[in-house]
Design an enzyme around this catalytic site. Structure first.
Site, PDB file in Angstrom:
ATOM      1  N   GLN A   1      -9.458   2.299   1.986  1.00  0.00           N
ATOM      2  CA  GLN A   1      -8.482   3.058   2.771  1.00  0.00           C
ATOM      3  C   GLN A   1      -9.188   3.990   3.745  1.00  0.00           C
ATOM      4  O   GLN A   1      -8.771   4.150   4.905  1.00  0.00           O
ATOM      5  CB  GLN A   1      -7.560   3.862   1.850  1.00  0.00           C
ATOM      6  CG  GLN A   1      -6.842   3.075   0.784  1.00  0.00           C
ATOM      7  CD  GLN A   1      -6.063   1.899   1.316  1.00  0.00           C
ATOM      8  OE1 GLN A   1      -5.389   2.008   2.337  1.00  0.00           O
ATOM      9  NE2 GLN A   1      -6.156   0.759   0.642  1.00  0.00           N
TER      10      GLN A   1
ATOM     11  N   ARG B   1       0.829  -1.214   0.000  1.00  0.00           N
ATOM     12  CA  ARG B   1       0.000   0.000   0.000  1.00  0.00           C
ATOM     13  C   ARG B   1       0.859   1.258   0.000  1.00  0.00           C
ATOM     14  O   ARG B   1       0.541   2.227  -0.692  1.00  0.00           O
ATOM     15  CB  ARG B   1      -0.946  -0.030   1.212  1.00  0.00           C
ATOM     16  CG  ARG B   1      -2.106  -0.973   1.008  1.00  0.00           C
ATOM     17  CD  ARG B   1      -3.029  -1.056   2.210  1.00  0.00           C
ATOM     18  NE  ARG B   1      -4.227  -1.825   1.860  1.00  0.00           N
ATOM     19  CZ  ARG B   1      -5.184  -2.158   2.712  1.00  0.00           C
ATOM     20  NH1 ARG B   1      -5.095  -1.785   3.995  1.00  0.00           N
ATOM     21  NH2 ARG B   1      -6.235  -2.844   2.311  1.00  0.00           N
TER      22      ARG B   1
ATOM     23  N   TYR C   1      -6.155  -0.941  -6.809  1.00  0.00           N
ATOM     24  CA  TYR C   1      -5.532  -2.146  -6.246  1.00  0.00           C
ATOM     25  C   TYR C   1      -4.878  -1.885  -4.894  1.00  0.00           C
ATOM     26  O   TYR C   1      -4.627  -0.753  -4.519  1.00  0.00           O
ATOM     27  CB  TYR C   1      -4.615  -2.857  -7.225  1.00  0.00           C
ATOM     28  CG  TYR C   1      -3.438  -2.163  -7.835  1.00  0.00           C
ATOM     29  CD1 TYR C   1      -2.863  -2.692  -8.990  1.00  0.00           C
ATOM     30  CD2 TYR C   1      -2.857  -1.021  -7.303  1.00  0.00           C
ATOM     31  CE1 TYR C   1      -1.760  -2.111  -9.572  1.00  0.00           C
ATOM     32  CE2 TYR C   1      -1.759  -0.432  -7.879  1.00  0.00           C
ATOM     33  CZ  TYR C   1      -1.206  -0.977  -9.017  1.00  0.00           C
ATOM     34  OH  TYR C   1      -0.112  -0.391  -9.586  1.00  0.00           O
ATOM     35  N   GLU C   2      -4.684  -2.969  -4.163  1.00  0.00           N
ATOM     36  CA  GLU C   2      -4.272  -2.945  -2.757  1.00  0.00           C
ATOM     37  C   GLU C   2      -5.277  -2.190  -1.887  1.00  0.00           C
ATOM     38  O   GLU C   2      -4.924  -1.590  -0.875  1.00  0.00           O
ATOM     39  CB  GLU C   2      -2.862  -2.335  -2.592  1.00  0.00           C
ATOM     40  CG  GLU C   2      -1.784  -3.005  -3.402  1.00  0.00           C
ATOM     41  CD  GLU C   2      -1.714  -4.509  -3.190  1.00  0.00           C
ATOM     42  OE1 GLU C   2      -2.080  -4.968  -2.106  1.00  0.00           O
ATOM     43  OE2 GLU C   2      -1.286  -5.217  -4.106  1.00  0.00           O
ATOM     44  N   GLY C   3      -6.527  -2.253  -2.274  1.00  0.00           N
ATOM     45  CA  GLY C   3      -7.588  -1.614  -1.499  1.00  0.00           C
ATOM     46  C   GLY C   3      -7.997  -0.294  -2.108  1.00  0.00           C
ATOM     47  O   GLY C   3      -7.194   0.634  -2.208  1.00  0.00           O
TER      48      GLY C   3
END
Length: 591
Positions: free
Chosen positions: A449, A298, A442-444
């Site tokens: 977040q 992240r 991506y990655e949340g």
């Protein structure tokens, strides 16, 4: 083709003048040798690799894309990528921050961030191939057995092998509790992994001789939901007894995605059909182990936003300087030329200053967060390590969520400066807009977040990271209260910091009465927090620039950009505060 010049002066200013990284790093355990001379030399070499090797592959790689051979179920990367990866590996960059016992150079994490910024600006698609290897190494270091570390770490650290994260599946999305991939006990302590994973960056390629997949799957006795997930090492090629590459494992790409951006990166559908795998960490604790990789990823994705915005800024500024079109509103500024350049237009300057404010503020934020990872790992005492850990956890969703969203604004403004020419592929700037779209996902996603920041870091953890950060901001304001250069900023920053704490407390009380208020406020709270955070780093930049050895024009540019940020960007906090206070009742059900 777009230009790229490694922003070494700006990096040095943020790292050494604003953040005082040399003093911090040399006081850490094992950091005595991490002097400015050494770190400067590393930055110089990374800049050369980015400018001379990676940047020239960016546009051609985007145009060519990756190739998937259905017959052999294999992926070929664009022309030039393999040679770039060879030079990257030969230069020791794959193991820059890894421990020496595994062949790494044991440099601080903040240097990994600084060099990665340049690699990502050079070619974001290419940079995704080595990106997750570092996260895989950290997961193996923290959760692997001694035998697993000995077997897998050295080849990944050398760049001989790479690593991936295999998380989500077609039916799951961001809800990993819905995973169906199975892990059945096999022979000699191995497991048979079966299932399909999607959106796997660098899931297959021709850059390294082996790929080590870290795969989330369920054991036969796994409880339902996210509490029943375990993590497994699944190599592309099985290993012989001596650790060398053996026969192909039954882990193959089924396809590569056709994407609007990062076309040079192979985003794979991965099929595991009783592939040989090995448990890493404890059974049913795989999600916690995977978060070791995810948090690092992240921060790296936030860095991607900075990297794209930096390159967009460089090119739009260069275009605005050279493009002759119309005249200034107050009369010709270049009467000897057929038209003035775009810089005479106030709105063009607004767009460029917006980009610069976000780029340089984001750089300080991300480097500061990276410094916390170094303090967390090697701080002199437990108290400092704990505080760094809590600060880092608080800052990660801001660094990922806000910085990637601001990158959308930066690349959009760069395209706008080009006008219609920006819409034309040959000019290159439209690629930055396309590439930047994925980084908020991506990655949340940004929503994830925001929920992480407000729901977990503020409510569940009782805002301990925010308390540390507000205390630091308060101490800074107190220390510089009489500083004439900072007088325009201290009162505003101090008032906003107090408001931030008060607003957070009121919001937490509202959420206790109605949990839906969390979802209604989270996105605005994320932005609100991000704008104040960047304001703090811009105030620190003004304080640092007065003592900097940089040239006068460099220093004045920092003062001008700080003034612009406080006058024209920071007032956005008022809008987000109003939206937070409006509450969930303003979001009616949509039929």
């Amino acid at each position: 083709m777009t230009l790229y010049k490694a922003p070494l002066d700006d990096q040095r200013f943020a790292l050494f003048d604003v953040l005082g990284a040399e003093a911090t790093l040399t006081k850490l355990q094992g950091g005595e040798g991490h002097t400015r001379d050494l770190l400067d030399a590393v930055l110089e070499e990374a800049g050369k690799l980015s400018e001379q090797v990676l940047a020239p592959t960016n546009a051609p790689g985007d145009e060519e894309g990756c190739h998937f051979d259905k017959a052999t179920r294999s992926v070929t990367t664009p022309k030039g990528f393999k040679e770039a990866f060879r030079q990257f590996s030969d230069g020791g960059w794959a193991g820059l921050t890894m421990a020496e016992e595994f062949g790494g150079q044991a440099l601080p994490s903040v240097m990994g961030i600084a060099t990665s910024e340049m690699f990502q600006s050079g070619n974001l698609s290419w940079s995704l191939y080595p990106l997750l290897s570092e996260g895989a190494c950290h997961a193996l270091e923290l959760h692997g057995t001694d035998e697993q570390k000995h077997t897998y770490l050295k080849p990944i650290v050398s760049g001989q092998w790479t690593g991936t994260m295999c998380l989500t599946e077609p039916q799951a999305g961001s809800d990993l509790g819905l995973l169906k991939t199975r892990a059945e006990p096999g022979a000699n302590g191995s497991y048979k992994i079966s299932g399909t994973k999607i959106f796997i960056s660098a899931g297959d390629h021709d850059l390294a001789e082996n790929i080590i997949h870290l795969v989330l799957a369920r054991l036969p006795d796994a409880p339902a939901g996210s509490r029943g997930i375990s993590m497994f090492i699944v190599p592309k090629f099985k290993l012989k007894a001596d650790g060398s590459v053996g026969e192909r494992n039954n882990a193959y790409p089924g396809a590569i995605e056709h994407k609007m951006g990062i076309r040079g990166s192979a985003t794979c559908v991965m099929n595991f059909d009783e592939a040989e795998g090995y448990l890493i960490g404890q059974p049913h604790k795989g999600l916690a182990a995977m978060f070791t990789m995810m948090n690092a990823a992240r921060l790296s994705v936030g860095l991607q936003g900075l990297a794209l915005a930096e390159r967009a800024l460089q090119n739009s500024l260069n275009y605005a300087r050279e493009r002759l079109q119309s005249r200034a509103l107050s009369g010709p500024k270049f009467p000897d030329k057929p038209a003035d350049n775009l810089l005479v237009q106030p709105d063009v300057r607004r767009m460029l200053l917006t980009q610069r404010a976000f780029v340089e503020g984001s750089r300080a934020l991300i480097m500061y967060a990276a410094l916390q990872t170094d303090i967390e790992a090697r701080g002199a005492d437990e108290a400092s390590r704990q505080q760094a850990s809590e600060l880092l956890a608080f800052l990660i969703p801001i660094a990922k969520g806000v910085v990637t969203e601001l990158a959308q604004e930066c690349t959009k403004e760069a395209l706008q400066i080009y006008g219609g020419h920006g819409f034309i592929v040959e000019n290159g700037v439209e690629q930055f807009v396309r590439d930047a779209r994925i980084i908020t996902l991506y990655e949340g996603t940004t929503g994830i977040q925001a929920a992480d920041l407000l729901g977990r870091k503020i409510l569940q953890l009782k805002g301990v990271g925010l308390q540390h950060f507000l205390a630091e901001v308060g101490a800074f304001c107190k220390a510089h209260a009489a500083d004439e250069a900072l007088r325009p900023y201290i009162a505003t920053l101090g008032a906003l910091a107090r408001e931030w704490g008060e607003l957070t407390l009121k919001l937490a009380q509202r959420i206790q009465g109605n949990p839906e208020e969390l979802g209604a406020a989270a996105n605005d709270y994320l932005y609100y927090s991000g704008y104040i955070t960047l304001a703090y780093f811009w105030a620190r930049a003004v304080a640092a620039v007065e003592k900097s050895a940089q040239q006068a024009d460099f220093k004045q540019a920092k003062r001008d950009t700080a003034a612009f940020y406080f006058a024209r960007i920071l007032p956005r906090t008022h809008m987000h505060k109003a939206a937070i206070e409006a509450g969930v009742d303003t979001l009616p059900t949509i039929a």
